[in-house]
Write an enzyme that holds these catalytic residues in place. Structure first.
Site, mmCIF file in Angstrom:
data_model
loop_
_atom_site.group_PDB
_atom_site.id
_atom_site.type_symbol
_atom_site.label_atom_id
_atom_site.label_comp_id
_atom_site.label_asym_id
_atom_site.label_seq_id
_atom_site.Cartn_x
_atom_site.Cartn_y
_atom_site.Cartn_z
ATOM 1 N N CYS A 83 5.500 14.265 -13.577
ATOM 2 C CA CYS A 83 6.755 13.888 -14.221
ATOM 3 C C CYS A 83 7.358 12.469 -13.726
ATOM 4 C CB CYS A 83 7.862 15.054 -14.112
ATOM 5 S SG CYS A 83 8.433 15.147 -12.483
ATOM 6 N N SER B 159 -7.663 -8.197 9.498
ATOM 7 C CA SER B 159 -9.028 -9.134 9.255
ATOM 8 C C SER B 159 -9.361 -9.709 8.161
ATOM 9 C CB SER B 159 -9.962 -8.226 9.869
ATOM 10 O OG SER B 159 -10.132 -6.898 8.854
ATOM 11 N N HIS C 18 0.805 -1.326 -0.112
ATOM 12 C CA HIS C 18 -0.004 -0.036 0.048
ATOM 13 C C HIS C 18 0.807 1.373 -0.073
ATOM 14 C CE1 HIS C 18 -3.713 -2.340 1.831
ATOM 15 N NE2 HIS C 18 -3.617 -2.589 0.633
#
Length: 237
Positions: free
Chosen positions: A124, A182, A113
């Site tokens: 750019c 979870s 993540h």
């Protein structure tokens, strides 16, 4: 039993979630009492929100960085680094963005993540590994555009290289050690299925039940820190 599972089933890959970070005093920003409760997720945690109002997004991420400033690795982070050093954990796949696994000494950490301390320029492609000193509104040193926080936002895909490697690690794992998650956020929540489908085992350490509890070889409803610390201690003795 957990120590025996790890020792007998190699390679072992760890998958960690927010429950590991909260033991370092970092609130789960998705929780009802977390930082996000004071903000609209559509404004501060989505790519569309960033494009509309990057100042508001960086106000939110500045607060998250302030929370992380004093955070330190906990017993779970330390135990995973120790298990890796002993050759008993091949890699850590984490949904967390706080870099505490690396701070504890883990070397092979897959941040699927992203990382909250970094940023990327959407104009750019330039990347910055540290943005705290660039606050309150980090800008690209190359083109001057406002940088985007280096985390995966709602509306963005996970980085292909990272998720592909995570799937590969899960498929090849003799044991997937699930800690503090979870297993509700996809596609990472599907990693235990990859392990099981290819003949591996799953062990889960999480305070609350998960969808894979009934299929796991071992389930411990407790904190990751206390459990892993006891596991490493039993291995040492």
């Amino acid at each position: 039993m957990l120590a025996e599972l790890i020792a007998a089933n190699q390679p072992c890959v760890a998958l960690t979630g927010a429950g590991v970070s909260t033991e370092s005093g970092i609130p789960d920003f998705r929780s009802a009492t977390g930082i996000l409760a004071q903000y609209d997720p559509a404004e501060v945690a989505s790519i569309a929100g960033f494009r509309r109002d990057p100042e508001r997004v960086w106000e939110f991420y500045g607060r998250r960085l302030d929370v992380l400033a004093d955070a330190r690795p906990n017993a779970a982070h330390v135990a995973l680094a120790e298990l890796e050093a002993r050759g008993l954990v091949q890699a850590v796949v984490t949904q967390n963005v706080d870099r505490l696994h690396a701070a504890a000494g883990s070397r092979d950490v897959l941040e699927v993540h992203g990382s909250i301390g970094s940023a990327v320029c959407l104009a750019c492609g330039r990347r910055e590994s540290s943005v705290h000193e660039l606050l309150p509104l980090p800008r690209c040193a190359g083109c001057g555009s406002v940088l985007k926080p280096g985390v995966v936002m709602f509306g963005e895909l996970l980085p292909a290289a990272e998720i592909d490697r995570a799937i590969g690690l899960a498929r090849d794992a003799a044991l997937l050690l699930v800690l503090g998650t979870s297993l509700e956020v996809w596609p990472v929540a599907g990693l235990p299925e990859e392990t099981l489908a290819h003949g591996g085992k799953v062990a889960i350490v999480n305070r609350d039940p998960t969808p894979f509890d009934v299929r796991a070889d071992l389930v411990i409803h407790a904190g990751a820190g206390e459990t892993l610390a006891a596991c490493v201690s039993s291995m040492s003795s």
